[in-house]
Design a protein around this motif. Structure first.
Motif, PDB file in Angstrom:
ATOM      1  N   THR A 158      37.365 -22.630  22.428  1.00 49.44           N
ATOM      2  CA  THR A 158      36.401 -23.499  21.758  1.00 49.44           C
ATOM      3  C   THR A 158      35.028 -23.474  22.432  1.00 49.44           C
ATOM      4  O   THR A 158      34.045 -23.963  21.866  1.00 49.44           O
ATOM      5  CB  THR A 158      36.904 -24.949  21.731  1.00 49.44           C
ATOM      6  OG1 THR A 158      37.134 -25.391  23.076  1.00 49.44           O
ATOM      7  CG2 THR A 158      38.200 -25.045  20.938  1.00 49.44           C
ATOM      8  N   ILE A 159      34.950 -22.928  23.653  1.00 49.65           N
ATOM      9  CA  ILE A 159      33.695 -22.758  24.373  1.00 49.65           C
ATOM     10  C   ILE A 159      33.725 -21.416  25.104  1.00 49.65           C
ATOM     11  O   ILE A 159      34.784 -20.789  25.229  1.00 49.65           O
ATOM     12  CB  ILE A 159      33.445 -23.906  25.394  1.00 49.65           C
ATOM     13  CG1 ILE A 159      34.620 -24.005  26.383  1.00 49.65           C
ATOM     14  CG2 ILE A 159      33.210 -25.222  24.674  1.00 49.65           C
ATOM     15  CD1 ILE A 159      34.416 -25.037  27.479  1.00 49.65           C
ATOM     16  N   LYS A 160      32.568 -20.979  25.588  1.00 54.55           N
ATOM     17  CA  LYS A 160      32.468 -19.724  26.338  1.00 54.55           C
ATOM     18  C   LYS A 160      32.305 -20.009  27.826  1.00 54.55           C
ATOM     19  O   LYS A 160      31.662 -20.985  28.211  1.00 54.55           O
ATOM     20  CB  LYS A 160      31.254 -18.925  25.857  1.00 54.55           C
ATOM     21  CG  LYS A 160      31.364 -18.396  24.443  1.00 54.55           C
ATOM     22  CD  LYS A 160      30.113 -17.606  24.076  1.00 54.55           C
ATOM     23  CE  LYS A 160      30.240 -16.987  22.688  1.00 54.55           C
ATOM     24  NZ  LYS A 160      29.024 -16.213  22.315  1.00 54.55           N
ATOM     25  N   ALA A 161      32.875 -19.154  28.652  1.00 47.33           N
ATOM     26  CA  ALA A 161      32.721 -19.252  30.100  1.00 47.33           C
ATOM     27  C   ALA A 161      31.941 -18.036  30.591  1.00 47.33           C
ATOM     28  O   ALA A 161      32.283 -16.891  30.267  1.00 47.33           O
ATOM     29  CB  ALA A 161      34.084 -19.304  30.778  1.00 47.33           C
ATOM     30  N   ARG A 172      30.514 -22.340  21.633  1.00 48.08           N
ATOM     31  CA  ARG A 172      31.172 -21.137  21.121  1.00 48.08           C
ATOM     32  C   ARG A 172      30.220 -20.209  20.370  1.00 48.08           C
ATOM     33  O   ARG A 172      30.342 -18.980  20.481  1.00 48.08           O
ATOM     34  CB  ARG A 172      32.337 -21.532  20.213  1.00 48.08           C
ATOM     35  CG  ARG A 172      33.128 -20.338  19.680  1.00 48.08           C
ATOM     36  CD  ARG A 172      34.434 -20.772  19.035  1.00 48.08           C
ATOM     37  NE  ARG A 172      34.237 -21.780  17.997  1.00 48.08           N
ATOM     38  CZ  ARG A 172      35.235 -22.353  17.329  1.00 48.08           C
ATOM     39  NH1 ARG A 172      36.497 -22.042  17.614  1.00 48.08           N
ATOM     40  NH2 ARG A 172      34.995 -23.256  16.401  1.00 48.08           N
ATOM     41  N   ASP A 173      29.259 -20.757  19.626  1.00 54.26           N
ATOM     42  CA  ASP A 173      28.395 -19.881  18.830  1.00 54.26           C
ATOM     43  C   ASP A 173      27.084 -19.529  19.531  1.00 54.26           C
ATOM     44  O   ASP A 173      26.143 -19.047  18.911  1.00 54.26           O
ATOM     45  CB  ASP A 173      28.110 -20.500  17.457  1.00 54.26           C
ATOM     46  CG  ASP A 173      27.401 -21.842  17.546  1.00 54.26           C
ATOM     47  OD1 ASP A 173      27.200 -22.337  18.681  1.00 54.26           O
ATOM     48  OD2 ASP A 173      27.046 -22.394  16.486  1.00 54.26           O
ATOM     49  N   LEU A 174      27.034 -19.733  20.843  1.00 55.09           N
ATOM     50  CA  LEU A 174      25.871 -19.270  21.604  1.00 55.09           C
ATOM     51  C   LEU A 174      25.813 -17.746  21.514  1.00 55.09           C
ATOM     52  O   LEU A 174      26.830 -17.075  21.703  1.00 55.09           O
ATOM     53  CB  LEU A 174      25.998 -19.707  23.064  1.00 55.09           C
ATOM     54  CG  LEU A 174      24.709 -19.859  23.875  1.00 55.09           C
ATOM     55  CD1 LEU A 174      23.838 -20.965  23.312  1.00 55.09           C
ATOM     56  CD2 LEU A 174      25.050 -20.162  25.331  1.00 55.09           C
ATOM     57  N   PRO A 175      24.651 -17.154  21.224  1.00 53.68           N
ATOM     58  CA  PRO A 175      24.583 -15.705  21.013  1.00 53.68           C
ATOM     59  C   PRO A 175      24.997 -14.863  22.221  1.00 53.68           C
ATOM     60  O   PRO A 175      25.524 -13.764  22.054  1.00 53.68           O
ATOM     61  CB  PRO A 175      23.101 -15.467  20.682  1.00 53.68           C
ATOM     62  CG  PRO A 175      22.594 -16.787  20.210  1.00 53.68           C
ATOM     63  CD  PRO A 175      23.362 -17.824  20.958  1.00 53.68           C
TER      64      PRO A 175
END
Length: 323
Positions: free
Chosen positions: A214-217, A131-134
């Motif tokens: 909670t995660i990015k796609a 989730r906190d990946l830039p």
């Protein structure tokens, strides 16, 4: 009669009472589904979901046995060595029953030592990040990867999640540090916790976490967007054209299994997939279900052979190895 002899006779009588009578109609006892990954991953989920309605059709329990290790090759090997009587069924997918033949020095032949039973389902992969990946989109992710070495979670060496990452690495010329887990489910848990940066994961495993935020796609590895997740761009739209990966799954039995047994298993699988409740459950998770004419043993055999012809040269040309 001494006590020891009495006990031995009692045990023998118990085995006689539960063993199928000679010539008993199949199935006369529980069936084992050998899943070559640890519990909690997408293949394990699919096996358990299909086993329930298949068990009802066959009139016998179906027991799930998880045999992880070496990208699934240990579990597949166990299935091949089993008695060919229909009571040990190999549950596998694109990586275990196609790619492993190009990546491992197997002690068995994927085409000669197994007989196809039924195609179950298929799903594209989704490129997902913590989730906190830039990076907010795929272009941002590509830029970030050029200046940072990502930790990529996988279901183990040679798994579909590992091979997806290897092929991406080869195509984009970026470098990853792969972190193997016992299952894709365990890897996903660490992605949610922020312990790894990326995964190349089956939609069925990660969609719930994507929906929960909670995660990015970043992209789905197919020509078209997922109907159940239309906001996720395809790889073509995202900027990685042609990076198509479909992780399909099926059932196999050891070579020499009687044809009538294979027919019963195949029919039970087809009827299970046709169950409305199961169809909705699987399609809601982004799985594509095969048409009836694609579910047969012959159709699965043709698919497996075609995929070997397609993928083995690509894997070898890219020097993708499991070790």
């Amino acid at each position: 009669m001494d006590v020891r002899k009495h006990l031995l006779l009692g045990v023998a009588a118990a085995f006689v009472s539960i063993a199928p009578a000679p010539g008993a109609e199949y199935p006369a006892r529980p069936i084992t589904f050998v899943v070559p990954f640890a519990a909690g991953g997408p293949l394990d989920f699919l096996a358990r979901a299909v086993a329930e309605p298949m068990s009802e059709r066959l009139g016998q329990p179906i027991v799930i046995e998880n045999v992880p290790g070496a990208g699934g090759s240990i579990g597949v090997g166990r299935s091949i060595r089993a008695t060919p009587d229909g009571y040990s069924v190999s549950v596998g997918n694109w990586s275990t029953h196609v790619l492993n033949g190009a990546m491992y020095a197997l002690h068995y032949d994927l085409l000669e030592d197994l007989t196809p039973v039924a195609l179950l389902a298929s799903a594209p992969q989704i490129i997902i990040g913590k989730r906190d990946l830039p990076a907010g989109d795929f272009n941002g992710l590509a830029s970030w990867l050029r200046t940072n070495k990502a930790n990529v979670g996988t279901a183990g060496i040679g798994s579909a999640s590992h091979v997806g990452g290897l092929l991406f690495q080869n195509l984009t010329k970026v470098d990853f540090a792969f972190i193997p887990y016992r299952s894709a489910g365990a890897a996903l848990q660490d992605l949610v916790a922020g312990h790894v940066d990326l995964m190349f994961d089956q939609a069925s495993n990660s969609l719930q976490q994507i929906r929960a935020g909670t995660i990015k796609a970043y992209a789905v590895t197919s020509r078209r967007r997922l109907a159940v997740a239309p906001d996720i761009p395809t790889v073509d739209e995202a900027g990685l054209p042609g990076f198509y990966i479909s992780v399909w799954s099926g059932l196999w039995v050891p070579k020499g299994t009687p044809p009538d047994v294979i027919t019963k298993l195949s029919d039970a699988a087809a009827k299970a997939i046709a169950t409305p409740a199961l169809r909705k459950r699987l399609t809601d998770l982004g799985l594509d279900l095969p048409a009836p004419d694609q579910q047969s043993p012959a159709a699965l055999a043709a698919l497996q052979k075609a995929e070997i012809v397609k993928w083995w040269p690509l894997i070898r040309a890219a020097n993708v190895k499991a070790d």
